[in-house]
Design an enzyme around this catalytic site. Structure first.
Site, PDB file in Angstrom:
ATOM      1  N   GLU A 221      -7.285  -4.158   8.745  1.00  0.00           N
ATOM      2  CA  GLU A 221      -6.455  -2.970   8.986  1.00  0.00           C
ATOM      3  C   GLU A 221      -4.981  -3.382   8.985  1.00  0.00           C
ATOM      4  O   GLU A 221      -4.588  -4.286   9.708  1.00  0.00           O
ATOM      5  CB  GLU A 221      -6.841  -2.349  10.330  1.00  0.00           C
ATOM      6  CG  GLU A 221      -5.854  -1.330  10.882  1.00  0.00           C
ATOM      7  CD  GLU A 221      -5.602  -0.148   9.944  1.00  0.00           C
ATOM      8  OE1 GLU A 221      -6.570   0.512   9.531  1.00  0.00           O
ATOM      9  OE2 GLU A 221      -4.419   0.097   9.622  1.00  0.00           O
TER      10      GLU A 221
ATOM     11  N   ASN B 243      -5.546   8.231   9.908  1.00  0.00           N
ATOM     12  CA  ASN B 243      -5.491   9.681  10.082  1.00  0.00           C
ATOM     13  C   ASN B 243      -6.638  10.183  10.951  1.00  0.00           C
ATOM     14  O   ASN B 243      -6.542  11.225  11.581  1.00  0.00           O
ATOM     15  CB  ASN B 243      -5.598  10.385   8.724  1.00  0.00           C
ATOM     16  CG  ASN B 243      -4.260  10.436   8.014  1.00  0.00           C
ATOM     17  OD1 ASN B 243      -3.229  10.099   8.575  1.00  0.00           O
ATOM     18  ND2 ASN B 243      -4.289  10.869   6.767  1.00  0.00           N
TER      19      ASN B 243
ATOM     20  N   GLY C 195      -7.856  16.795  14.562  1.00  0.00           N
ATOM     21  CA  GLY C 195      -8.528  17.547  15.616  1.00  0.00           C
ATOM     22  C   GLY C 195      -9.970  17.072  15.784  1.00  0.00           C
ATOM     23  O   GLY C 195     -10.582  17.269  16.825  1.00  0.00           O
TER      24      GLY C 195
ATOM     25  N   ARG D 291      -2.087  28.315   2.892  1.00  0.00           N
ATOM     26  CA  ARG D 291      -1.155  27.265   3.312  1.00  0.00           C
ATOM     27  C   ARG D 291      -0.106  26.957   2.242  1.00  0.00           C
ATOM     28  O   ARG D 291       1.078  26.848   2.530  1.00  0.00           O
ATOM     29  CB  ARG D 291      -1.928  25.977   3.610  1.00  0.00           C
ATOM     30  CG  ARG D 291      -2.792  26.071   4.844  1.00  0.00           C
ATOM     31  CD  ARG D 291      -3.676  24.849   4.978  1.00  0.00           C
ATOM     32  NE  ARG D 291      -4.411  24.887   6.232  1.00  0.00           N
ATOM     33  CZ  ARG D 291      -5.213  23.913   6.655  1.00  0.00           C
ATOM     34  NH1 ARG D 291      -5.375  22.823   5.932  1.00  0.00           N
ATOM     35  NH2 ARG D 291      -5.840  24.015   7.796  1.00  0.00           N
TER      36      ARG D 291
HETATM   37  P1  ADP Z   1     -10.480   7.897   6.334  1.00  0.00           P
HETATM   38  O1  ADP Z   1     -10.270   9.222   6.967  1.00  0.00           O
HETATM   39  O2  ADP Z   1     -10.849   7.979   4.904  1.00  0.00           O
HETATM   40  O3  ADP Z   1     -11.346   6.996   7.141  1.00  0.00           O
HETATM   41  P2  ADP Z   1      -7.984   7.053   7.568  1.00  0.00           P
HETATM   42  O4  ADP Z   1      -6.678   7.577   7.151  1.00  0.00           O
HETATM   43  O5  ADP Z   1      -8.563   7.571   8.829  1.00  0.00           O
HETATM   44  O6  ADP Z   1      -9.008   7.255   6.336  1.00  0.00           O
HETATM   45  O7  ADP Z   1      -7.945   5.469   7.703  1.00  0.00           O
HETATM   46  C1  ADP Z   1      -7.483   4.631   6.682  1.00  0.00           C
HETATM   47  C2  ADP Z   1      -7.004   3.326   7.311  1.00  0.00           C
HETATM   48  O8  ADP Z   1      -6.785   2.353   6.288  1.00  0.00           O
HETATM   49  C3  ADP Z   1      -5.698   3.472   8.064  1.00  0.00           C
HETATM   50  O9  ADP Z   1      -5.838   2.980   9.375  1.00  0.00           O
HETATM   51  C4  ADP Z   1      -4.705   2.635   7.234  1.00  0.00           C
HETATM   52  O10 ADP Z   1      -3.680   2.045   8.012  1.00  0.00           O
HETATM   53  C5  ADP Z   1      -5.622   1.598   6.608  1.00  0.00           C
HETATM   54  N1  ADP Z   1      -5.082   0.985   5.382  1.00  0.00           N
HETATM   55  C6  ADP Z   1      -4.448   1.597   4.363  1.00  0.00           C
HETATM   56  N2  ADP Z   1      -4.071   0.719   3.414  1.00  0.00           N
HETATM   57  C7  ADP Z   1      -4.470  -0.510   3.837  1.00  0.00           C
HETATM   58  C8  ADP Z   1      -4.369  -1.852   3.316  1.00  0.00           C
HETATM   59  N3  ADP Z   1      -3.757  -2.098   2.157  1.00  0.00           N
HETATM   60  N4  ADP Z   1      -4.900  -2.867   4.031  1.00  0.00           N
HETATM   61  C9  ADP Z   1      -5.501  -2.635   5.228  1.00  0.00           C
HETATM   62  N5  ADP Z   1      -5.621  -1.406   5.774  1.00  0.00           N
HETATM   63  C10 ADP Z   1      -5.129  -0.347   5.096  1.00  0.00           C
END
Ligand code: ADP
Length: 455
Positions: free
Chosen positions: A34, A42, A47, A283
């Site tokens: 991460e 996200n 919500g 929207r």
């Molecule tokens: P989903 O809803 O598809 O699970 P999220 O937006 O909740 O997606 O989570 C995606 C996660 O991936 C985020 O915490 C983001 O910071 C992480 N992320 C995005 N790009 C990278 C990357 N290059 N390396 C590691 N983590 C990443």
């Protein structure tokens, strides 16, 4: 330095956690990487409502629903651009995924309430405790602890590694300027989310969505996974479908929950004191209308007739305090005072509210045909806040098959590479319906975990 695992998961949102836990339980050694200091993406700030046709609360409440009806609603809501086969899986696997969240992950869903978002024929969305994704991300964290799944934060995946046959065998990453290599014996799962926070990438597909728009997204949501996979010739799908949310904070881009008064009759006016759009329009229509106004902003106005029903100021006390401190929301005993605070044309606004009060009493909005019916704005105190639109969700992304395998531009499987969640572009078509993201993430995250572990 080099590390070896069976399955490497990039991203710690709902899709990444669902995949990691499932792969581990299928006997694989796994790691989640991460890029941000904290997990959740996200998924943490949503919500958290989750559409599940035929769920246990519907049964209790006597609400008739079916897999077919959910499929129909979802395809129609996305202007029939969603992939029917993938939407069928989404619908069929929603209930088992929700039962897994409830019974195994221990997500606490409210026991006698459901939410009905726009585009859904019936109430079918389960609501996590406190109406937030924090409920399930915290439970996911507890489960990964219990299963001893390592989560490497502040670690950014930068490239996929392939062998001479084109099979994905690992990930290059960076932590504090240090180069790391993660080898994946069975597979890499891309769960990096969408690209809503990446202005350059947004405007590449939809020029209109430039920096005039904020974003409701977490900071890390930059489309990294799509870019990394495209370097391996991955096919993208539906990239031009990007959803905005019209009423967000003008500084942070975050969705304004207090402005949900709009669903109960609050007005949208411009600096000149005039309404300019039907407040319950789509929207995208409202977002565009706001950007055509002076300062590219709107002012949301309501009085106690609406607050007494909506209760938004009472529920969102923290939001009110923050906006009030920043001069972005006020409460006053007269509408004139509010107009003065924001520099909105006072006379024109009073005349506008006068017309609205007449329309409300007559039950006929002669200006914009408000579909919910207008309410009078006569009873103090009155409330006003300033807002603008943000980019909310990217429906497009990587093309995957029913096993969550990423496909290349020839339609062939890229061996060793799987994807789930907002990084994919298969289910939502032109428009994601409220409550469908959580279902998508969990269902396909679980499939990705199972498939990668089985390699
Ligand atoms: P989903 O809803 O598809 O699970 P999220 O937006 O909740 O997606 O989570 C995606 C996660 O991936 C985020 O915490 C983001 O910071 C992480 N992320 C995005 N790009 C990278 C990357 N290059 N390396 C590691 N983590 C990443």
């Amino acid at each position: 330095s080099e590390q070896n695992f069976d399955v490497v998961i990039i991203g710690s949102g709902g899709a990444g956690f669902s995949a990691a836990i499932t792969a581990k339980n299928a006997g694989a050694s796994v790691v989640i990487i991460e890029k941000m200091p904290t997990v959740g993406g996200n998924s943490l700030i949503t919500g958290g409502q989750m559409n599940v046709p035929g769920n246990w609360i519907q049964k209790k409440m006597g609400i008739e629903d079916s897999i077919d009806l959910f499929v129909k609603d979802t395809l129609k809501g996305g202007d029939y651009l969603g992939d029917p086969e993938m939407v069928q899986i989404l619908a069929e696997q929603a209930l088992p995924a929700a039962e897994w969240l409830r019974d195994y992950i221990k997500v606490d869903f409210y026991k006698d309430q459901l939410f009905q978002f726009g585009g859904h024929s019936v109430k079918r969305a389960l609501i996590p405790r406190n109406h937030t994704g924090a409920e399930w991300i915290s439970k996911f964290m507890a489960k990964t602890d219990e299963l001893q799944i390592p989560i490497h934060t502040r670690t950014t995946a930068t490239a996929l590694i392939k062998d001479q046959n084109g099979r994905v065998i690992g990930v290059e990453a960076e932590k504090n300027g240090q180069q790391l290599t993660y080898y994946a014996k069975r597979g890499v799962i891309m769960a990096t989310g969408g690209f809503g926070a990446n202005v350059a990438m947004r405007t590449k597909y939809v020029p209109e969505l430039d920096s005039r728009y904020g974003t409701t997204n977490a900071r890390g949501i930059m489309g990294d996974g799509i870019v990394m996979a495209e370097k391996l010739n991955a096919q993208t799908h539906n990239m031009k479908s990007i959803q905005t949310y019209p009423i967000c904070h003008i500084d942070s881009g975050v969705i304004s929950l207090i402005a949900d008064s709009r669903f109960f009759g609050a007005l949208l006016v411009n600096k000149e004191g005039h309404r300019f759009v039907e407040e319950l329009e789509r929207r995208d229509v409202i977002s565009r209308a706001i950007l055509a106004q002076t300062d590219q902003q709107t002012y949301v106005l309501w009085g106690s007739e609406i607050e007494d029903i909506a209760g938004v100021v009472g529920v969102h006390k923290d939001e009110f305090a923050e906006l009030n401190r920043k001069g972005m929301m006020f409460k006053a005993d007269s509408i004139e005072e509010l107009a003065q605070k924001f520099g909105v044309d006072e006379k024109a606004l009073m005349a506008q509210v006068g017309r609205v009060n007449q329309f409300a009493k007559a039950g006929d909005d002669k200006e914009f045909h408000h579909r919910g019916g207008l309410k009078t704005i006569m009873k103090p105190p009155f409330y006003m806040l300033v807002a603008k639109p943000s980019v909310h969700h990217t429906m497009g992304g990587l093309m995957t098959d029913t096993h969550t395998r990423v496909l290349d531009t020839q339609g062939k499987v890229i061996a060793g590479l799987f994807a789930a969640g907002e990084v994919t572009g298969m289910t939502h078509g032109s428009n994601r319906l409220g409550g469908n993201a959580i279902t998508d993430i969990t269902v396909f995250g679980r499939i990705a975990g199972k498939e990668a572990a089985a390699q």
